[in-house]
Scaffold this active site. Structure first.
Site, PDB file in Angstrom:
ATOM      1  N   GLU A 192      -0.769 -43.061  24.557  1.00 56.33           N
ATOM      2  CA  GLU A 192      -2.097 -43.153  25.166  1.00 56.33           C
ATOM      3  C   GLU A 192      -2.353 -44.517  25.813  1.00 56.33           C
ATOM      4  O   GLU A 192      -3.488 -44.875  26.080  1.00 56.33           O
ATOM      5  CB  GLU A 192      -3.206 -42.869  24.133  1.00 56.33           C
ATOM      6  N   ARG A 238      -0.899 -49.835  35.203  1.00 58.88           N
ATOM      7  CA  ARG A 238      -0.903 -48.685  36.116  1.00 58.88           C
ATOM      8  C   ARG A 238      -1.892 -48.946  37.243  1.00 58.88           C
ATOM      9  O   ARG A 238      -3.069 -49.236  37.020  1.00 58.88           O
ATOM     10  CB  ARG A 238      -1.286 -47.424  35.342  1.00 58.88           C
ATOM     11  N   GLY A 255      -4.534 -30.219  44.038  1.00 56.50           N
ATOM     12  CA  GLY A 255      -5.659 -29.329  44.301  1.00 56.50           C
ATOM     13  C   GLY A 255      -5.689 -28.744  45.698  1.00 56.50           C
ATOM     14  O   GLY A 255      -6.641 -28.027  46.044  1.00 56.50           O
ATOM     15  N   ASP A 331       1.999 -38.327  33.535  1.00 52.22           N
ATOM     16  CA  ASP A 331       2.679 -37.468  32.582  1.00 52.22           C
ATOM     17  C   ASP A 331       3.751 -36.677  33.324  1.00 52.22           C
ATOM     18  O   ASP A 331       3.491 -36.103  34.391  1.00 52.22           O
ATOM     19  CB  ASP A 331       1.700 -36.481  31.942  1.00 52.22           C
ATOM     20  N   TRP A 383      -5.783 -45.474  27.931  1.00 55.68           N
ATOM     21  CA  TRP A 383      -5.980 -44.868  29.241  1.00 55.68           C
ATOM     22  C   TRP A 383      -6.864 -43.622  29.152  1.00 55.68           C
ATOM     23  O   TRP A 383      -6.957 -42.839  30.073  1.00 55.68           O
ATOM     24  CB  TRP A 383      -4.653 -44.561  29.924  1.00 55.68           C
ATOM     25  N   ASP A 444      -2.326 -36.444  19.373  1.00 58.06           N
ATOM     26  CA  ASP A 444      -2.634 -35.209  20.097  1.00 58.06           C
ATOM     27  C   ASP A 444      -3.829 -34.478  19.505  1.00 58.06           C
ATOM     28  O   ASP A 444      -4.626 -33.887  20.251  1.00 58.06           O
ATOM     29  CB  ASP A 444      -1.418 -34.281  20.061  1.00 58.06           C
TER      30      ASP A 444
END
Length: 517
Positions: A192, A238, A255, A331, A383, A444
């Site tokens: 994370e 990042r 999208g 990811d 994040w 998770d």
């Protein structure tokens, strides 16, 4: 792309991928459970690793930094998971065959296309994965095409973890990478991207040289890696400007109307027949997916992203007065599983960037090549939503925070007693207590609750592993050694990951806040 746009630009661009799923083997199949693993394996891991092999075969090096969490690596090497994955791929092909014989023309087209995709996936799996992921990953790592990033054993939210278990999960996770891949990872993707001040010293002690944080942790100044305090450990940030070009739920590439829609299913076959069509279009009104239409859009998005990277490198280099670093992090499961066209897009980006004058490298090569600035002190961060810890310790998940604390305290106390009375030999009882504790505190479960994605499954999993921990501990602390051994053996049939885990290496506490061992 014009000739002027091909002129070299300063700095380096780095893609970082984070490959992770929680332990799903032997814990349900559908709608949540092992199905999640096999969908991600077929949709993302097969095509992404095939892409890396093609890049390596073409002699390309330092293409990206790839994190594979130990808990995912364990599943990719697990015989049960491999056999079940083979069955899943065969079932995919059977479902496609049934669709291909439909009276409906669109379903026949869908079935024929999916049959070919399933056949290709089966061939890929048979040739590269039948003996687990480790042999192929070793080969890719030795080719130099990528940098492998390590991580702690079962993906805990480290800042909230007991420091004894936090240190143990990190050092054991790095040892797991060494055993599987013959690699000593120089860097990690912390689960994370979670950080608490002081963790940099634990990283240094474990031999970690660099790790990733989210852009806001560095106040958006991600143009260089930054040593954390006086530790010498480098934090890379990042870059949200370029990362959100892809990942933004509102304006990201996946999208686009032409891409395959993730959420719409043909319920008779379980296949995905539709393109996005429009963000407000109901599933029943979405148009059939057309790969040729999507392919043209992929090229437009590749060109747009390459232009974005060029501009970002030029602007950031000018701002800091030296060649800059731009890091895009995602990811791995975004590419293929969530965004069907993602692996094709990524390969085209990596091949086109050098043609456009952009230097591509890894986090490790960024360190080697001096893309490092002055030291900085980092705040508590992640994040997740708000870039703080609220997803993992907010009001919605306080019951899991309390559960984790109680289970960890019980487990550590029990392990110390078991090891103290059992002599110097390895204890399978203590090992399974630690194993179940690590599965209990996986990040998770609170994430899924906070985001309301299969929340009940997450709560059930956390409590199942907590129950396993407690009942083994209860038997061990009560002197019922035979029962404790039987319980540990029974639970290990389902949770048999991390064969090298050795509870004797779990640190103990000499004084508050100071670990020993």
């Amino acid at each position: 792309m014009s000739d002027s746009s091909r002129s070299p630009v300063p700095g380096q661009f780095t893609v970082v991928l984070h490959s992770h799923l929680p332990w799903l083997a032997n814990h349900g199949r559908w709608p949540v459970g092992e199905e999640w693993l096999y969908q991600s394996w077929a949709g993302s891991y097969l095509p992404v690793f095939a892409m890396l092999r093609r890049l390596a075969d073409d002699g390309l090096a330092d293409q990206l930094s790839l994190g594979i969490t130990p808990v995912l690596a364990a599943q990719l090497d697990d015989p049960h998971c491999a056999a079940s994955m083979y069955e899943w791929l065969a079932d995919w092909q059977l479902r496609a065959t049934e669709a291909a014989t439909s009276a409906d023309a669109d379903r026949r087209t869908l079935g024929a296309r999916e049959y070919r995709c399933a056949a290709d996936a089966i061939a890929e799996f048979e040739s590269q994965w039948r003996h687990g992921g480790a042999p192929m990953i070793r080969t890719l790592a030795s080719s130099g095409v990528m940098e492998l990033l390590g991580g702690p054993l079962a993906h805990p939210f480290a800042p909230l973890l007991d420091p004894r278990l936090r240190r143990f999960s990190l050092t054991e996770g790095l040892a797991d990478a060494r055993a599987r891949w013959a690699v000593d990872p120089a860097g990690i993707w912390a689960p994370e991207c979670a950080f608490a001040p002081g963790m940099e010293d634990e990283y240094r002690s474990a031999g970690v040289g660099h790790f990733l944080v989210d852009g806001p942790t560095l106040k958006g100044d991600t143009a260089l890696g930054r040593p954390v305090g006086d530790s010498g450990v480098i934090a890379f940030g990042r870059d949200l400007v370029v990362s959100y070009r892809v990942w933004s739920p509102r304006s990201g590439y996946p999208g686009h109307a032409a891409y395959r829609d993730f959420h719409t299913y043909d319920h008779a076959s379980g296949l995905k027949p539709a393109r996005v069509t429009g963000r407000t279009v109901e599933a029943k009104d979405k148009r059939p997916y057309d790969p040729q239409r999507a392919d043209a859009v992929i090229d437009r998005h590749v060109d747009d992203f390459v232009d974005q990277i060029r501009r970002r490198l030029v602007d950031e280099s000018a701002r800091i007065g030296r060649p800059a670093l731009v890091v895009a992090a995602f990811d791995t499961e975004l590419f293929g599983h969530w965004w069907h066209e993602g692996p094709v897009w990524l390969e085209r980006v990596l091949r086109r960037l050098p043609e456009a004058g952009v230097r591509v490298g890894t986090l490790a090569s960024a360190r080697r090549n001096g893309f490092v600035g002055t030291p900085v002190d980092l705040p508590a961060s992640s994040w997740g939503s708000g870039k703080d810890w609220r997803v993992w310790n907010g009001p919605q998940v306080q019951h899991l925070v309390q559960l984790n604390t109680e289970v960890t305290e019980t487990a550590v106390s029990a392990v110390e007693k078991v090891l103290a009375t059992g002599g110097p030999t390895r204890s399978r009882i203590a090992d399974q207590i630690v194993r179940e504790t690590l599965l209990t505190v996986a990040s998770d479960w609170p994430f899924m609750v906070s985001k309301d994605t299969a929340a009940q499954y997450a709560v059930d999993r956390a409590h199942k592993h907590a129950h396993a921990t407690r009942e083994i501990c209860d038997a061990a602390l009560s002197g019922r050694d035979e029962q404790a051994a039987r319980l540990a053996a029974n639970w290990s049939r389902a949770d048999n990951l991390f064969a090298g885990l050795d509870a004797r290496r779990l640190p103990t506490i000499d004084a508050p806040g100071r670990a020993r061992g």
